[in-house]
Design an enzyme around this catalytic site. Structure first.
Site, short mmCIF file in Angstrom:
data_model
loop_
_atom_site.label_atom_id
_atom_site.label_comp_id
_atom_site.label_asym_id
_atom_site.label_seq_id
_atom_site.Cartn_x
_atom_site.Cartn_y
_atom_site.Cartn_z
N PRO A 9 0.80 -1.22 0.00
CA PRO A 9 0.00 0.00 0.00
C PRO A 9 0.84 1.28 0.00
CG PRO A 9 -0.11 -1.07 2.15
CD PRO A 9 0.58 -2.01 1.22
N ASN A 10 0.35 2.22 -0.77
CA ASN A 10 0.87 3.58 -0.87
C ASN A 10 2.20 3.69 -1.62
OD1 ASN A 10 -1.30 4.87 0.57
ND2 ASN A 10 -0.47 3.90 2.40
N ARG A 17 4.94 11.08 -1.67
CA ARG A 17 4.97 10.87 -0.22
C ARG A 17 6.09 11.71 0.37
NH1 ARG A 17 4.50 4.77 1.46
NH2 ARG A 17 3.74 5.78 3.33
N TYR A 22 10.92 8.91 2.12
CA TYR A 22 10.83 7.96 1.01
C TYR A 22 11.61 8.37 -0.23
CZ TYR A 22 7.13 6.15 3.94
OH TYR A 22 6.43 5.65 5.00
N ASN A 73 7.95 -5.64 -0.55
CA ASN A 73 7.82 -4.50 0.34
C ASN A 73 6.33 -4.38 0.63
OD1 ASN A 73 7.62 -2.08 1.66
ND2 ASN A 73 8.96 -0.96 0.26
N ALA A 76 3.11 -0.85 5.17
CA ALA A 76 2.44 -0.87 6.48
C ALA A 76 1.88 -2.24 6.84
CB ALA A 76 1.34 0.18 6.51
N ASP A 86 0.93 -15.28 6.84
CA ASP A 86 0.60 -16.67 6.54
C ASP A 86 0.84 -17.00 5.06
OD1 ASP A 86 -0.10 -17.01 9.19
OD2 ASP A 86 -2.26 -17.00 8.83
N GLU A 97 12.77 -9.18 2.14
CA GLU A 97 11.90 -8.07 2.53
C GLU A 97 12.68 -6.75 2.40
OE1 GLU A 97 9.23 -6.70 6.41
OE2 GLU A 97 10.71 -8.29 6.64
N HIS A 99 12.39 -2.40 2.80
CA HIS A 99 11.72 -1.17 3.22
C HIS A 99 12.60 -0.01 2.81
CE1 HIS A 99 8.58 -3.10 5.60
NE2 HIS A 99 9.51 -3.95 5.98
N ARG A 106 12.09 4.91 13.09
CA ARG A 106 10.79 5.57 12.96
C ARG A 106 9.90 5.23 14.17
NH1 ARG A 106 8.41 4.97 7.24
NH2 ARG A 106 7.15 6.67 8.07
#
Length: 143
Positions: A9-10, A17, A22, A73, A76, A86, A97, A99, A106
């Site tokens: 999301p986003n 942003r 970011y 990624n 949130a 899961d 992963e 970010h 943060r």
């Protein structure tokens, strides 16, 4: 070898942003750069982005039969989605992963990722470079 790059999301709003967190680079620019690097490494990157949890789960399920590795990624959702956790747990292929920001510098609620314990590695705080590093890592894992 096909690698799925899955963004949550986003992330479609990168460039709009807060740039202090970011950066200025858009998701399209990240994907273009990553696609070129994947070709140099003999990989094929396939890109996905969704703001919807169920759609991200469907993409992860699809990866189970089609991809050799995943860069993810989940933004949130990383911090609270048991359903996405899961879906990652089912996978038998390497997952990295990513970010863009350093989640540990943060807000406290960002310090824990439900996904991190399941993946081969985590890259955070390197901005768009994190995706390139993740691609290099997947290539090494698969060799």
């Amino acid at each position: 070898m096909k690698i799925f790059v899955i963004n949550g999301p986003n992330l479609n709003m990168l460039g709009k942003r807060p740039q202090s967190i970011y950066g200025k680079v858009t998701l399209d620019e990240i994907n273009k750069d990553l696609s070129a690097r994947a070709k140099e490494l003999g990989l094929e990157a396939e890109f996905y982005q969704s703001n919807h949890e169920g759609e991200l789960i469907d993409i992860l399920h699809k990866a189970h039969g089609e991809a050799k590795g995943i860069i993810v990624n989940l933004a949130a959702y990383s911090h609270y989605s048991i359903a996405l956790r899961d879906a990652v747990e089912i996978l038998s292929i390497p997952v990295i992963e990513v970010h863009l920001s350093n989640i540990y510098s943060r807000e406290n609620f960002r310090h824990k990722s439900l996904i991190s314990p399941l993946v081969a590695g985590v890259l955070c705080g390197f901005g768009p470079l994190g995706y390139r590093l993740a691609l290099e890592a997947i290539k090494d894992i698969l060799q």
